[in-house]
Design an enzyme around this catalytic site. Structure first.
Site, PDB file in Angstrom:
ATOM      1  CB  CYS A   1      40.669  49.063  26.034  1.00  0.00           C
ATOM      2  SG  CYS A   1      42.177  48.449  25.313  1.00  0.00           S
TER       3      CYS A   1
ATOM      4  NE  ARG B   1      46.270  40.059  22.939  1.00  0.00           N
ATOM      5  CZ  ARG B   1      46.505  40.464  24.185  1.00  0.00           C
ATOM      6  NH1 ARG B   1      47.603  40.065  24.812  1.00  0.00           N
ATOM      7  NH2 ARG B   1      45.649  41.259  24.801  1.00  0.00           N
TER       8      ARG B   1
ATOM      9  CG  ASP C   1      39.394  43.700  28.764  1.00  0.00           C
ATOM     10  OD1 ASP C   1      40.061  44.236  29.652  1.00  0.00           O
ATOM     11  OD2 ASP C   1      39.615  43.845  27.552  1.00  0.00           O
TER      12      ASP C   1
ATOM     13  CG  HIS D   1      42.717  49.880  30.466  1.00  0.00           C
ATOM     14  ND1 HIS D   1      42.433  49.600  29.148  1.00  0.00           N
ATOM     15  CD2 HIS D   1      42.990  51.216  30.509  1.00  0.00           C
ATOM     16  CE1 HIS D   1      42.549  50.711  28.423  1.00  0.00           C
ATOM     17  NE2 HIS D   1      42.893  51.700  29.235  1.00  0.00           N
TER      18      HIS D   1
ATOM     19  CE  LYS E   1      51.882  45.975  32.633  1.00  0.00           C
ATOM     20  NZ  LYS E   1      51.586  44.933  31.623  1.00  0.00           N
TER      21      LYS E   1
ATOM     22  CD  GLN F   1      42.538  40.180  27.384  1.00  0.00           C
ATOM     23  OE1 GLN F   1      41.939  41.010  26.706  1.00  0.00           O
ATOM     24  NE2 GLN F   1      43.791  40.347  27.764  1.00  0.00           N
TER      25      GLN F   1
ATOM     26  CG  HIS G   1      37.953  49.028  29.873  1.00  0.00           C
ATOM     27  ND1 HIS G   1      37.632  47.857  29.230  1.00  0.00           N
ATOM     28  CD2 HIS G   1      39.264  49.266  29.633  1.00  0.00           C
ATOM     29  CE1 HIS G   1      38.715  47.393  28.611  1.00  0.00           C
ATOM     30  NE2 HIS G   1      39.717  48.235  28.842  1.00  0.00           N
TER      31      HIS G   1
END
Length: 398
Positions: free
Chosen positions: A96, A125, A145, A273, A227, A143, A147
């Site tokens: 993000c 991670r 991902d 997101h 979320k 991911q 936005h």
């Protein structure tokens, strides 16, 4: 480890493996990459049709960026940090802040909004070794991902748009039961109570406008916003949290995202997101167990096996293989000395749903003996066989 475990299925289907030299990482084999690409390309088509534009961002960034965004304070212990030439850096755990940098690179107008970015972003991670579990919990993963940078009055339409994408994609992969949960402010969070009140009201209203009736999960939101979580139910009745929609008023302020509004002033965008699958690795593990390794033909790494059962038939079998490959199908070829029953067993073990058997009769009559996964058999002329196999292997329209 039971036979239906995705790690056992991955080994049997020759998709991937893990080893001590890459703790929490995955070695993808050719057949695994074939499956990965089918999934990735299908999502990419859906996202592009919905107005999202693909981006790609760096793996390593200055630690100061993560400090400004708040991720370092929240997740610093779980991030891989390093120092190069005296400068503190960190490997990205999510994308993000990177997408905000792309938004900030140009002067934006209210006429530009909404702006929709998506990325197949590789993230890392530092998960504890005891928590690692096959593809379900890894240290390196990708991911899907996305936005959306928009005005607050555009949130409802954007949430509805994304919910349509998610519902279609889950059905494409064979998941028809989806439960939605609404996660509200956690105890440790960024932003004032007024900001959270606004964000929670807006996201809940958008969810209901999209026809959802989410189950409340108090305290489970992201540190920057509430979320929606999308939980899939598999054939064994297990629930898996995959997709998310998060509404964020915090990061645009922290990372100075702005656009020129209608009054020629400066306003902060709202960020949504999005993720459909979350981790692609984890979703592939879920998918393998859901289908018990018998992936539908459109997803199978190899969709059809051309099995020649004697030397005399081999030249014609090669012609069949080429015709199927020219039709865009993923084809395996076997002209080895094994018996036909053995070749069929091995093809089923490898998860190949269709088998084109070529023997002396087929070579002489220019036909194909086609065997389906459910046991059906049919004799077809070459052109018919190519068309029938292509039809059986066609996936959902992306």
């Amino acid at each position: 480890m039971h036979a239906q475990d995705h790690r056992a299925l991955g080994n049997r289907l020759d998709l991937f493996h893990q080893q001590q030299e890459g703790p929490g990482m995955v070695f993808w084999h050719p057949r695994g990459v074939a499956l990965w690409r089918v999934i990735e390309d299908h999502i990419r088509r859906r996202m592009r049709r919905a107005g999202y534009r693909e981006v790609r961002t760096p793996q390593i960034l200055a630690r100061s960026l993560w400090e400004r965004s708040g991720h370092w304070e929240k997740f610093g212990e779980d991030m891989f940090a390093l120092e190069v030439e005296g400068r503190a850096l960190a490997v990205k755990p999510m994308s993000c802040p990177c997408h905000i940098q792309i938004f900030n690179k140009r002067v934006r107008s209210f006429r530009d909004l909404p702006m929709r970015y998506f990325e197949f972003g590789a993230v890392h991670r530092s998960e504890p070794s005891g928590a690692l579990h096959g593809l379900f919990r890894t240290r390196g993963f990708v991911q899907d991902d996305a936005h959306v940078f928009c005005r607050e009055d555009q949130v409802e339409a954007e949430v509805r748009r994304f919910c349509r994408i998610q519902t279609a994609l889950y059905a494409d992969f064979g998941f028809d039961e989806v439960e939605v949960r609404f996660s509200t402010r956690p105890e440790v969070r960024a932003g004032s109570d007024d900001v959270w009140d606004r964000a929670e009201r807006s996201l809940e209203a958008a969810a209901r406008a999209a026809g959802l009736d989410p189950i409340l999960q108090p305290g489970e939101g992201a540190f920057y916003g509430p979320k929606l979580e999308f939980h899939l139910k598999d054939r064994l009745g297990r629930s898996w949290q995959c997709g998310t929609v998060q509404l964020d008023f915090v990061l645009p302020d922290r990372l100075d995202a702005a656009y020129h509004d209608e009054a020629n002033g400066s306003s902060r965008p709202v960020i949504l997101h999005h993720a459909v699958l979350g981790s692609l690795e984890r979703f592939i593990g879920i998918l393998l167990e859901h289908h018990d390794g018998h992936l539908p033909p459109w997803l199978a790494p190899e969709q059809v096996l051309v099995a020649s059962i004697n030397k005399e038939a081999a030249p014609y079998a090669c012609k069949i293989e080429q015709a199927l490959a020219d039709a865009g199908l993923r084809v395996a070829f076997d002209d080895g000395p094994d018996t036909l029953p053995r070749k069929i067993v091995e093809a089923r073990e490898r998860g190949i749903p269709l088998i084109a058997v070529i023997g002396k009769r087929e070579a002489r009559e220019r036909t194909v003996a086609l065997r389906h996964r459910d046991g059906r058999q049919e004799i077809l002329e070459l052109a018919q066989a190519v068309a029938r196999i292509a039809e059986a292997a066609t996936g959902p329209v992306g």
